[in-house]
Design a protein around this motif. Structure first.
Motif, mmCIF file in Angstrom:
data_model
loop_
_atom_site.group_PDB
_atom_site.id
_atom_site.type_symbol
_atom_site.label_atom_id
_atom_site.label_comp_id
_atom_site.label_asym_id
_atom_site.label_seq_id
_atom_site.Cartn_x
_atom_site.Cartn_y
_atom_site.Cartn_z
ATOM 1 N N ASP A 1 0.830 -1.213 0.000
ATOM 2 C CA ASP A 1 0.000 0.000 0.000
ATOM 3 C C ASP A 1 0.862 1.261 0.000
ATOM 4 O O ASP A 1 0.591 2.216 -0.724
ATOM 5 C CB ASP A 1 -0.916 0.022 1.239
ATOM 6 N N HIS A 2 1.886 1.262 0.831
ATOM 7 C CA HIS A 2 2.807 2.391 0.923
ATOM 8 C C HIS A 2 4.230 1.871 1.133
ATOM 9 O O HIS A 2 4.433 0.830 1.748
ATOM 10 C CB HIS A 2 2.430 3.337 2.074
ATOM 11 N N LEU A 3 5.191 2.619 0.633
ATOM 12 C CA LEU A 3 6.599 2.327 0.868
ATOM 13 C C LEU A 3 7.223 3.553 1.518
ATOM 14 O O LEU A 3 7.201 4.647 0.956
ATOM 15 C CB LEU A 3 7.317 2.007 -0.446
ATOM 16 N N ILE A 4 7.743 3.372 2.739
ATOM 17 C CA ILE A 4 8.356 4.483 3.458
ATOM 18 C C ILE A 4 9.863 4.279 3.476
ATOM 19 O O ILE A 4 10.345 3.181 3.797
ATOM 20 C CB ILE A 4 7.814 4.586 4.906
ATOM 21 N N VAL A 5 10.596 5.316 3.110
ATOM 22 C CA VAL A 5 12.051 5.256 3.030
ATOM 23 C C VAL A 5 12.640 6.054 4.188
ATOM 24 O O VAL A 5 12.323 7.235 4.367
ATOM 25 C CB VAL A 5 12.565 5.809 1.692
ATOM 26 N N TYR A 6 13.502 5.383 4.970
ATOM 27 C CA TYR A 6 14.171 6.017 6.100
ATOM 28 C C TYR A 6 15.675 6.032 5.849
ATOM 29 O O TYR A 6 16.210 5.138 5.197
ATOM 30 C CB TYR A 6 13.910 5.249 7.401
ATOM 31 N N GLN A 7 16.331 7.052 6.385
ATOM 32 C CA GLN A 7 17.782 7.112 6.260
ATOM 33 C C GLN A 7 18.408 7.547 7.585
ATOM 34 O O GLN A 7 17.839 8.365 8.311
ATOM 35 C CB GLN A 7 18.204 8.088 5.162
ATOM 36 N N GLU A 8 19.588 6.979 7.866
ATOM 37 C CA GLU A 8 20.288 7.314 9.104
ATOM 38 C C GLU A 8 21.006 8.647 8.968
ATOM 39 O O GLU A 8 21.213 9.143 7.859
ATOM 40 C CB GLU A 8 21.283 6.199 9.438
ATOM 41 N N LYS A 9 21.380 9.236 10.084
ATOM 42 C CA LYS A 9 21.961 10.580 10.108
ATOM 43 C C LYS A 9 23.222 10.689 9.276
ATOM 44 O O LYS A 9 23.497 11.740 8.702
ATOM 45 C CB LYS A 9 22.257 10.986 11.554
ATOM 46 N N ASP A 10 24.007 9.616 9.209
ATOM 47 C CA ASP A 10 25.256 9.689 8.453
ATOM 48 C C ASP A 10 25.029 9.548 6.952
ATOM 49 O O ASP A 10 25.981 9.565 6.169
ATOM 50 C CB ASP A 10 26.240 8.622 8.932
ATOM 51 N N ALA A 11 23.751 9.416 6.561
ATOM 52 C CA ALA A 11 23.360 9.355 5.140
ATOM 53 C C ALA A 11 23.959 8.161 4.418
ATOM 54 O O ALA A 11 24.174 8.200 3.207
ATOM 55 C CB ALA A 11 23.738 10.650 4.417
ATOM 56 N N GLU A 12 24.236 7.070 5.154
ATOM 57 C CA GLU A 12 24.775 5.871 4.521
ATOM 58 C C GLU A 12 23.816 4.688 4.606
ATOM 59 O O GLU A 12 23.566 4.021 3.626
ATOM 60 C CB GLU A 12 26.120 5.498 5.162
ATOM 61 N N THR A 13 23.293 4.406 5.797
ATOM 62 C CA THR A 13 22.403 3.270 5.994
ATOM 63 C C THR A 13 20.970 3.679 5.683
ATOM 64 O O THR A 13 20.510 4.742 6.083
ATOM 65 C CB THR A 13 22.494 2.765 7.446
ATOM 66 N N VAL A 14 20.248 2.806 4.983
ATOM 67 C CA VAL A 14 18.882 3.123 4.556
ATOM 68 C C VAL A 14 17.962 1.956 4.865
ATOM 69 O O VAL A 14 18.398 0.801 4.937
ATOM 70 C CB VAL A 14 18.864 3.444 3.039
ATOM 71 N N CYS A 15 16.679 2.247 5.078
ATOM 72 C CA CYS A 15 15.693 1.194 5.343
ATOM 73 C C CYS A 15 14.428 1.468 4.554
ATOM 74 O O CYS A 15 13.919 2.595 4.542
ATOM 75 C CB CYS A 15 15.376 1.125 6.843
ATOM 76 N N PHE A 16 13.910 0.434 3.877
ATOM 77 C CA PHE A 16 12.662 0.512 3.125
ATOM 78 C C PHE A 16 11.604 -0.289 3.881
ATOM 79 O O PHE A 16 11.798 -1.471 4.149
ATOM 80 C CB PHE A 16 12.845 -0.059 1.713
ATOM 81 N N VAL A 17 10.502 0.359 4.221
ATOM 82 C CA VAL A 17 9.425 -0.295 4.964
ATOM 83 C C VAL A 17 8.194 -0.399 4.075
ATOM 84 O O VAL A 17 7.636 0.616 3.644
ATOM 85 C CB VAL A 17 9.072 0.471 6.253
ATOM 86 N N MET A 18 7.781 -1.646 3.791
ATOM 87 C CA MET A 18 6.582 -1.887 2.984
ATOM 88 C C MET A 18 5.398 -2.051 3.932
ATOM 89 O O MET A 18 5.401 -2.924 4.800
ATOM 90 C CB MET A 18 6.760 -3.137 2.123
ATOM 91 N N ASP A 19 4.391 -1.208 3.750
ATOM 92 C CA ASP A 19 3.208 -1.223 4.614
ATOM 93 C C ASP A 19 2.063 -1.906 3.872
ATOM 94 O O ASP A 19 1.644 -1.462 2.805
ATOM 95 C CB ASP A 19 2.824 0.212 4.983
ATOM 96 N N PHE A 20 1.571 -3.008 4.447
ATOM 97 C CA PHE A 20 0.463 -3.761 3.851
ATOM 98 C C PHE A 20 -0.827 -3.607 4.654
ATOM 99 O O PHE A 20 -1.800 -4.308 4.385
ATOM 100 C CB PHE A 20 0.823 -5.245 3.766
#
Length: 444
Positions: free
Chosen positions: A247-266
């Motif tokens: 339904d939605h994809l939320i993109v998060y990023q850490e403060k150092d702008a290197e590590t990223v996380c994609f959260v799929m919301d169903f």
């Protein structure tokens, strides 16, 4: 360092009885109180097709390897409690972390006990999951209700499965990255599929960036203002099988702008996929948790928290401090230490830690960090000599092997003359010499 041998009393399997799919995930633990629990959860899954596809995605992650060394495949772990189930695991190279959160509306059953355990995803069960059709009813059991779950055509064989030490170390570090993330982009169903179709089909060495142009999101090797850095972008192809259901994809990023996380919301469930800065860099080798582990957590503290909290229960340090008359500074130290030994996970959707009951002994966590062990030996051997100890400025000499190192700490800045610090400049955590100095200072 050897892996943790976990004993399974039966194999995971999916059987059909009276038209109902019954999924039993065998569990194992080196903790006696968990091993003696026959079942954590038993009940129905409200969306069997989507759940099966998410579990298959978790399986793809734990079997994936993007590093230069061919590593053995491992099984994911599951936490049961507070009316939800969390499946999580790392890729074999430890550079990809995945977690499936089955929320309250996704399950209809009984939580017999609260805990976390390693589960067995064997090939017959994966094949059965892959064959589940829409509308089929499925009953899931986390654990085994019987010593034997054999059928007329199959024989249950007792076997040992190793819980990889890299996973244990990964659990103690990946939550630090997640806790430091903030939401950057939110994509709707229409925007998701075209974006993922642009991912390179083969492995790429160059870095990519996610940017928003007008109402469209694009991946590009060119960095622009407000873009999100993504290392090893081909690893996102692990999510391809779930794109039509998201339904939605939320993109998060850490403060150092290197590590990223994609959260799929169903809606009823969420699947998170976190990527390390590059395909050749795993979460477990960072060493960023070591500073928080300087203060040893007494066993009675861990036992007290275990008696207060259930697995998956949100961890609110402020509320705990007030309710149990614990000094706020003490609770902050406890929170940092519990995070560092893997007892706290982090839920990006709730922006809060949750409690995790691990299936291995706390002593094993400390044994996996040789730098911390070596720092404590430096302290016990009285190898640290302070030249200046007037915080925030500290200067000390630390005896090494046939050499003496200089450690300087000035507020949040620190440096050491050893090779570890020269090579990594603090990017992989503190060296043993800085750790030893901090152990002996008021701030440590």
């Amino acid at each position: 360092m050897s892996d943790v041998d976990v004993l399974y009393t039966s194999s995971s399997q999916l059987t059909q009885k009276s038209g109902i799919q019954q999924l039993v995930l065998s569990h194992g633990s080196e903790l006696e109180e968990i091993s003696n629990i026959p079942c954590f959860f038993w009940g129905s899954i409200t969306d069997s097709l989507l759940t099966a596809k998410c579990l298959m995605t978790i399986s793809k992650v734990v079997r994936a390897n993007y590093g230069p060394v061919d590593l053995t495949m491992f099984d994911p772990i599951v936490s049961a409690g507070t009316e939800q189930l969390r499946f999580e695991g790392f890729s074999s190279c430890n550079g990809v972390y995945a977690r499936l959160d089955l929320l309250e509306d996704a399950i209809d059953g009984e939580f017999i006990a609260s805990g976390t355990t390693n589960v067995d995803f064997n090939e017959p069960m994966l094949h059965a999951l892959n064959s589940i059709k829409k509308g089929e009813k499925m009953v899931m059991g986390v654990g085994s209700k019987e010593v034997s779950v054999s059928t007329a055509k199959s024989k249950v064989v007792e076997r040992n499965v190793s819980l990889p030490t890299r996973w244990i170390k990964g659990l103690t570090s990946v939550q630090l990255f997640l806790a430091g993330m903030e939401e950057r982009f939110r994509l709707n169903k229409i925007q998701i599929i075209p974006l993922f179709q642009s991912i390179p089909k083969t492995a790429v060495k160059s870095n990519f960036y996610l940017s928003k142009r007008a109402n469209k999101f694009v991946f590009s090797p060119i960095q622009t203002k407000d873009s999100v850095f993504i290392g090893g972008i081909h690893r996102l192809r692990l999510l391809e099988g779930l794109l039509p259901y998201c339904d939605h994809l939320i993109v998060y990023q850490e403060k150092d702008a290197e590590t990223v996380c994609f959260v799929m919301d169903f809606g009823k469930m969420r699947l998170s996929l976190a990527l390390s800065p590059s395909a050749y860099r795993g979460f477990s080798g960072e060493g960023n948790v070591l500073e928080n582990m300087i203060q040893t957590v007494p066993d009675e503290w861990v036992q007290a928290v275990n008696s207060l909290l259930k697995s998956n229960e949100m961890f609110d340090p402020t509320l705990l401090s007030i309710e149990h008359d614990v000094n706020f500074d003490t609770m902050d130290a406890l929170t940092a230490s519990l995070s560092s030994i893997g007892l706290l996970g982090y839920d990006l959707n709730e922006s809060q830690h949750y409690y995790r009951r691990l299936p291995f002994k706390m002593s094993r966590i400390l044994a996996l960090n040789p730098r911390l062990k070596n720092a404590r030996k430096l302290v016990s051997d009285e190898s640290v000599e302070f030249k200046v100890n007037t915080p925030p400025y500290i200067e000390a000499k630390v005896k090494g092997t046939d050499v003496e190192h200089t450690v300087i700490i000035n507020g949040d800045q620190f440096r050491c003359t050893c090779n570890w610090f020269t090579n990594h400049q603090g990017q992989r955590g503190l060296c043993k010499h800085i750790l030893a100095v901090k152990m002996l200072t008021k701030d440590g």
